[in-house]
Scaffold this motif. Structure first.
Motif, mmCIF file in Angstrom:
data_model
loop_
_atom_site.group_PDB
_atom_site.id
_atom_site.type_symbol
_atom_site.label_atom_id
_atom_site.label_comp_id
_atom_site.label_asym_id
_atom_site.label_seq_id
_atom_site.Cartn_x
_atom_site.Cartn_y
_atom_site.Cartn_z
ATOM 1 N N ILE A 1 -41.296 -52.875 75.989
ATOM 2 C CA ILE A 1 -40.570 -51.583 75.886
ATOM 3 C C ILE A 1 -39.916 -50.868 77.363
ATOM 4 O O ILE A 1 -39.114 -50.347 78.340
ATOM 5 C CB ILE A 1 -39.984 -50.259 75.083
ATOM 6 C CG1 ILE A 1 -39.926 -51.117 73.454
ATOM 7 C CG2 ILE A 1 -39.295 -49.503 74.985
ATOM 8 C CD1 ILE A 1 -40.442 -51.226 72.347
ATOM 9 N N THR B 1 -35.574 -42.426 72.204
ATOM 10 C CA THR B 1 -34.965 -43.082 70.745
ATOM 11 C C THR B 1 -36.748 -43.600 70.358
ATOM 12 O O THR B 1 -36.791 -43.868 68.837
ATOM 13 C CB THR B 1 -34.654 -43.846 71.783
ATOM 14 O OG1 THR B 1 -34.824 -44.793 72.274
ATOM 15 C CG2 THR B 1 -32.756 -44.169 71.739
ATOM 16 N N CYS B 2 -37.698 -44.034 71.092
ATOM 17 C CA CYS B 2 -38.850 -44.551 71.002
ATOM 18 C C CYS B 2 -40.314 -43.279 70.745
ATOM 19 O O CYS B 2 -41.587 -43.617 70.164
ATOM 20 C CB CYS B 2 -39.239 -45.282 71.706
ATOM 21 S SG CYS B 2 -38.423 -46.810 71.747
ATOM 22 N N HIS C 1 -41.710 -42.499 66.989
ATOM 23 C CA HIS C 1 -42.157 -42.994 66.148
ATOM 24 C C HIS C 1 -43.740 -43.735 66.986
ATOM 25 O O HIS C 1 -43.879 -43.818 66.381
ATOM 26 C CB HIS C 1 -41.403 -44.907 66.374
ATOM 27 C CG HIS C 1 -42.146 -46.151 65.929
ATOM 28 N ND1 HIS C 1 -41.805 -47.326 66.419
ATOM 29 C CD2 HIS C 1 -42.640 -46.176 65.328
ATOM 30 C CE1 HIS C 1 -42.329 -48.132 65.449
ATOM 31 N NE2 HIS C 1 -42.947 -47.455 64.575
ATOM 32 N N ARG D 1 -37.583 -50.902 67.572
ATOM 33 C CA ARG D 1 -37.169 -50.005 69.114
ATOM 34 C C ARG D 1 -36.581 -51.305 69.823
ATOM 35 O O ARG D 1 -36.303 -50.955 70.767
ATOM 36 C CB ARG D 1 -38.628 -49.572 69.162
ATOM 37 C CG ARG D 1 -37.937 -48.510 68.018
ATOM 38 C CD ARG D 1 -36.642 -47.577 68.265
ATOM 39 N NE ARG D 1 -35.783 -47.777 67.494
ATOM 40 C CZ ARG D 1 -34.620 -47.866 67.333
ATOM 41 N NH1 ARG D 1 -34.053 -47.090 68.454
ATOM 42 N NH2 ARG D 1 -33.247 -48.430 66.563
ATOM 43 N N TYR D 2 -37.950 -52.393 69.620
ATOM 44 C CA TYR D 2 -37.831 -53.493 70.847
ATOM 45 C C TYR D 2 -36.360 -54.017 71.366
ATOM 46 O O TYR D 2 -36.032 -54.165 72.312
ATOM 47 C CB TYR D 2 -38.991 -54.304 70.419
ATOM 48 C CG TYR D 2 -38.433 -55.222 71.086
ATOM 49 C CD1 TYR D 2 -38.961 -55.852 72.626
ATOM 50 C CD2 TYR D 2 -38.508 -56.838 70.764
ATOM 51 C CE1 TYR D 2 -38.986 -56.914 73.556
ATOM 52 C CE2 TYR D 2 -37.772 -58.250 71.972
ATOM 53 C CZ TYR D 2 -38.157 -57.927 73.091
ATOM 54 O OH TYR D 2 -37.746 -59.275 73.737
ATOM 55 N N TYR E 1 -44.230 -52.193 72.258
ATOM 56 C CA TYR E 1 -44.496 -50.874 73.170
ATOM 57 C C TYR E 1 -44.479 -51.185 75.475
ATOM 58 O O TYR E 1 -43.579 -50.356 75.641
ATOM 59 C CB TYR E 1 -44.826 -50.011 72.630
ATOM 60 C CG TYR E 1 -44.401 -48.964 71.677
ATOM 61 C CD1 TYR E 1 -43.013 -48.026 72.251
ATOM 62 C CD2 TYR E 1 -44.773 -49.660 70.037
ATOM 63 C CE1 TYR E 1 -42.311 -47.663 71.266
ATOM 64 C CE2 TYR E 1 -43.485 -48.986 69.946
ATOM 65 C CZ TYR E 1 -42.939 -48.099 69.454
ATOM 66 O OH TYR E 1 -42.003 -46.999 69.183
ATOM 67 N N ALA F 1 -41.562 -51.194 64.922
ATOM 68 C CA ALA F 1 -41.490 -51.506 66.698
ATOM 69 C C ALA F 1 -40.386 -52.202 67.336
ATOM 70 O O ALA F 1 -40.421 -52.276 68.505
ATOM 71 C CB ALA F 1 -42.989 -51.621 66.890
#
Length: 350
Positions: free
Chosen positions: A225, A244-245, A248, A126-127, A222, A123
């Motif tokens: 994000i 892209t997230c 996940h 991705r952030y 998230y 996570a």
């Protein structure tokens, strides 16, 4: 295994019996079939994923290294839990040694926490990728992955270790039948003649400290994000960022939902069949592990293309897989996984 006496004057037991689904024994065979298929599917999919990331140079990136770690954790969890459950369902092999029981308890507690911690690191990955894209190469690199792996292993070995140690130090003076399919801490410790208050408190505090803090930080990541994505004004930027997230987030949703349902059933266990939390205890170890490679393999284009290139290259070159029939079986497995996921997805939408 040594014989056991059922009175409290006996010496300590040297093993246990796993009494699985005692209220619904007729369900064992029916549950064993999908569980066995799920086991084969998950082991095959995780193996293909690991080999693909290892062999494809284009996948030698931090995000895919973390995914490899997740697959390894899944494989260990599956091998720790499912073979014994299937042995109980198929062969009524209920006995488990004292050492094996507490080893299983340690692995389940440690590796489930490692999986949760890996989701947290992913996570954060991705952030940084969405909110700080220019700084991503300098922050998320090979050194970051090594440090993250050390943190994941250290934290989630040290903190859960007292759980099996506390349970193993208890005096089991007679009863040796565990009303569960696996050696869960509280299912085992309640057989003791000693006070298990410390066990309960540490299990509760440790579980919520590790898993609870991970989930809070994951959803915080998230949230940040999502806030950053909604500010994007370029055409197609929002869809690309969410894509892209997506994989996940789907896995985290399954992981946290099953865990929440499991906790709620334990809270309301007096109102439901005792077999329900037992089965959920097994499923919350296996469903996320089965979904991880399938979701990533189908939804992540780089992995999907990497699997196809690798299989094509190996089929043409004749290496890695020895025969034409074996190569064809692997191709069928991959396409079967993809078809199963799309069917599941379409049914969910319907």
């Amino acid at each position: 295994m040594a014989a056991y006496q059922n009175d409290t004057s006996s010496v300590g037991v040297s093993g246990f019996l796993l009494n699985c689904l005692v209220m619904s024994p007729h369900w064992r065979l029916w549950l064993s079939l999908p569980l066995g298929l799920l086991f084969l599917l998950a082991m095959g999919a995780n193996t293909i994923l690991l080999i693909t990331i290892r062999m494809e140079a284009s996948l030698h990136e931090p995000m895919y290294y973390l995914l490899s770690l997740l697959s390894l954790l899944d494989i260990v969890l599956w091998l720790t839990v499912i073979p014994k459950v299937l042995a109980i369902f198929w062969f009524d092999s209920k006995s488990i040694s004292f050492f094996a029981c507490f080893l299983q308890m340690f692995i389940m507690n440690s590796f489930l926490a490692m999986e949760s911690c890996t989701f947290l690191v992913m996570a954060y990955d991705r952030y940084v990728a969405i909110c700080h894209p220019l700084r991503y190469p300098s922050i998320i690199n090979d050194q970051f992955v090594i440090k993250a792996a050390i943190f994941i292993l250290t934290r989630n070995i040290l903190f859960p270790t007292p759980i099996p140690i506390l349970s193993a130090r208890l005096h089991y003076c007679g009863q040796n039948v565990i009303e569960n399919c696996i050696c869960a801490n509280m299912s085992v410790s309640r057989l003791s003649c000693d006070d298990v208050t410390v066990n309960r408190l540490y299990q509760f505090a440790g579980g919520w400290t590790l898993l609870g803090s991970d989930l809070i930080l994951i959803f915080l990541s998230y949230s940040l994000i999502l806030r950053a994505v909604l500010r994007l004004k370029a055409e197609g930027a929002v869809a690309k960022a969410l894509s892209t997230c997506g994989s996940h987030f789907i896995l985290i949703l399954f992981f946290s939902t099953i865990l929440l349902v499991f906790v709620l059933t334990h809270v309301a266990k007096k109102k439901i069949s005792p077999d329900v939390p037992v089965m959920l205890n097994v499923l919350h170890h296996v469903i996320p592990a089965a979904l991880n490679p399938i979701v990533y393999g189908v939804r992540t284009q780089d992995i999907k293309q990497g699997i196809q290139r690798l299989l094509k290259k190996e089929c043409d070159g004749g290496h890695w897989i020895g025969s034409y029939q074996a190569r064809r079986d692997v191709l069928k497995l991959y396409h079967g996984v993809e078809l199963s996921f799309h069917t599941f997805h379409l049914r969910g939408r319907a």
